[in-house]
Design a protein around this motif. Sequence first.
Motif, short mmCIF file in Angstrom:
data_model
loop_
_atom_site.label_atom_id
_atom_site.label_comp_id
_atom_site.label_asym_id
_atom_site.label_seq_id
_atom_site.Cartn_x
_atom_site.Cartn_y
_atom_site.Cartn_z
N SER A 57 68.49 16.45 -97.18
CA SER A 57 67.50 17.17 -98.08
C SER A 57 66.31 17.99 -97.22
CB SER A 57 66.45 15.97 -98.46
OG SER A 57 65.45 16.31 -99.15
N ALA A 58 65.89 17.42 -95.88
CA ALA A 58 64.86 18.39 -95.22
C ALA A 58 65.84 19.89 -94.97
CB ALA A 58 64.55 17.75 -93.95
N LYS A 59 67.15 19.76 -94.40
CA LYS A 59 67.64 20.94 -94.29
C LYS A 59 67.72 21.91 -95.33
CE LYS A 59 70.48 18.54 -90.91
NZ LYS A 59 71.93 18.03 -90.83
N LEU A 60 68.13 21.46 -96.47
CA LEU A 60 68.06 22.36 -97.75
C LEU A 60 66.79 22.91 -98.03
CD1 LEU A 60 70.30 20.18 -100.14
CD2 LEU A 60 71.14 21.97 -98.95
N ARG A 61 65.70 21.99 -97.99
CA ARG A 61 64.32 22.49 -98.32
C ARG A 61 63.72 23.32 -97.22
NH1 ARG A 61 62.00 19.75 -101.84
NH2 ARG A 61 62.75 17.89 -102.60
N SER A 62 64.36 23.54 -96.30
CA SER A 62 63.81 24.53 -95.24
C SER A 62 64.47 25.88 -95.47
CB SER A 62 64.21 24.06 -93.82
OG SER A 62 65.58 24.15 -93.60
N ILE A 63 65.55 25.83 -96.64
CA ILE A 63 66.03 27.23 -96.80
C ILE A 63 65.96 27.66 -98.29
CG2 ILE A 63 68.36 28.20 -97.07
CD1 ILE A 63 69.24 26.38 -94.78
N PHE A 64 65.81 26.68 -99.19
CA PHE A 64 65.85 27.13 -100.67
C PHE A 64 64.70 26.73 -101.26
CE2 PHE A 64 70.50 26.42 -100.08
CZ PHE A 64 71.03 27.17 -101.05
N PRO A 65 64.17 27.67 -102.26
CA PRO A 65 62.78 27.58 -102.81
C PRO A 65 62.80 26.35 -103.72
CG PRO A 65 64.08 29.33 -103.77
CD PRO A 65 64.98 28.90 -102.82
N ALA A 66 63.83 25.78 -104.18
CA ALA A 66 63.65 24.58 -104.91
C ALA A 66 64.89 23.70 -104.82
CB ALA A 66 63.73 25.07 -106.65
N VAL A 67 64.58 22.37 -104.55
CA VAL A 67 65.55 21.42 -104.43
C VAL A 67 65.25 20.06 -105.02
CG1 VAL A 67 66.86 19.90 -102.49
CG2 VAL A 67 66.07 22.26 -101.77
N HIS A 68 66.16 19.75 -105.68
CA HIS A 68 66.21 18.48 -106.72
C HIS A 68 67.32 17.49 -106.37
CE1 HIS A 68 63.43 20.90 -109.27
NE2 HIS A 68 64.23 21.66 -108.85
N TYR A 69 67.25 16.52 -106.64
CA TYR A 69 68.22 15.41 -106.42
C TYR A 69 68.72 14.83 -107.74
CZ TYR A 69 68.72 15.87 -101.50
OH TYR A 69 69.17 16.22 -100.37
N PHE A 70 70.05 14.53 -107.98
CA PHE A 70 70.43 13.86 -108.92
C PHE A 70 71.38 12.36 -108.73
CE2 PHE A 70 74.65 15.83 -109.97
CZ PHE A 70 74.59 17.01 -109.23
N GLN A 71 71.61 11.67 -109.44
CA GLN A 71 72.33 10.56 -109.01
C GLN A 71 73.51 10.12 -110.10
OE1 GLN A 71 69.40 7.60 -108.52
NE2 GLN A 71 68.68 7.77 -110.72
N ALA A 72 74.45 9.37 -109.59
CA ALA A 72 75.27 8.91 -110.64
C ALA A 72 75.93 7.54 -109.89
CB ALA A 72 76.67 9.71 -110.80
N HIS A 73 76.42 6.65 -110.73
CA HIS A 73 77.05 5.42 -110.53
C HIS A 73 78.42 5.51 -110.30
CE1 HIS A 73 78.14 1.31 -111.16
NE2 HIS A 73 77.62 1.14 -110.31
#
Length: 281
Positions: free
Chosen positions: A204-220
């Motif tokens: 997450s930290a790496k993505l956030r340092s590059i992209f203007p917006a980072v979200h997360y989604f989940q699945a079972h």
Amino acid sequence: MALTYFESYPEVSSTFTFEIDDVLFSAQSDFQKIEIVQSKAFGRILFIDEMVMLTERDEFVYHEMIAHVPLFTHPNPRKVLIIGGGDGGTARECLKHPSVEKIDLVDIDEMVTQACLRFMPQLASSVFSERMNCHFEDGVQFVKETKERYDVVIIDSTDPIAVGEGLFTRDFYQDCFNLLTDDGILVNQSESPAWLPSLVEGISAKLRSIFPAVHYFQAHIPTYPSGHWVFGFASKGPHPLKDFDSQRIKAANLSLNYYNEAVHSGAFQIPTFFSRLTGNG
Ligand code: SAM
């Protein structure tokens, strides 16, 4: 005594045991150990380096979520890049979108695709579509060198060890960012926040340092470590909820078993410990 196969989870000193009937395929490629077994409860299972990649019983969860969440968010996805995904399951789902004109699939190991064509054709036969271009080479090198631009990049990788390690680096994410169109979206399989919190935090930290917006989604996903599996959604523009038009799903009328309008929105409602890890909380 029953024949068994194991996946070990050293992080939590635990092991998942599968009772199996037969080993259908077992070989060491130039990159990794590939095995397909016939299990008693989960159908056929693909293992790479003794880790479960997919089971016939629950692969639909992973493949529907990694493909349809970005493709139903992007306003008009035409060109898709899949890094990894040599089993063909993610490509199968992407091909359900008529707007998708071209998919480049880049897997380092052709043996994964060949084995799945033999023993899991319901996934791998997607590679025969005229809209598919398969490249059997290192994804890290591909994203550095390609001149193509993509609306959606999906990273359907193994875990961050051995050949998969390069697919979890900041440089790799930066190269993916560079080849996305102006409203492009990247989605990556991001492991288990329950059992691998520092790994999820690092991605997450790496993505956030590059992209203007980072979200997360989940699945079972019952047969993945902990069952709680998550995906990064890094976007140059489209917001996964504000720009999501649930009517598009209804109109598309795809044959799906997990993903639907409510699941799309609900998947982004993440628990507190997970949202703290990813900087969403
Ligand atoms: N659904 C799975 C999971 O989360 O466990 C991923 C399965 S898919 C079979 C992963 C693929 O990534 C493998 O076929 C492997 O060959 C490929 N892969 C690993 N490292 C790669 C690299 N550097 N470039 C391209 N493909 C890679």
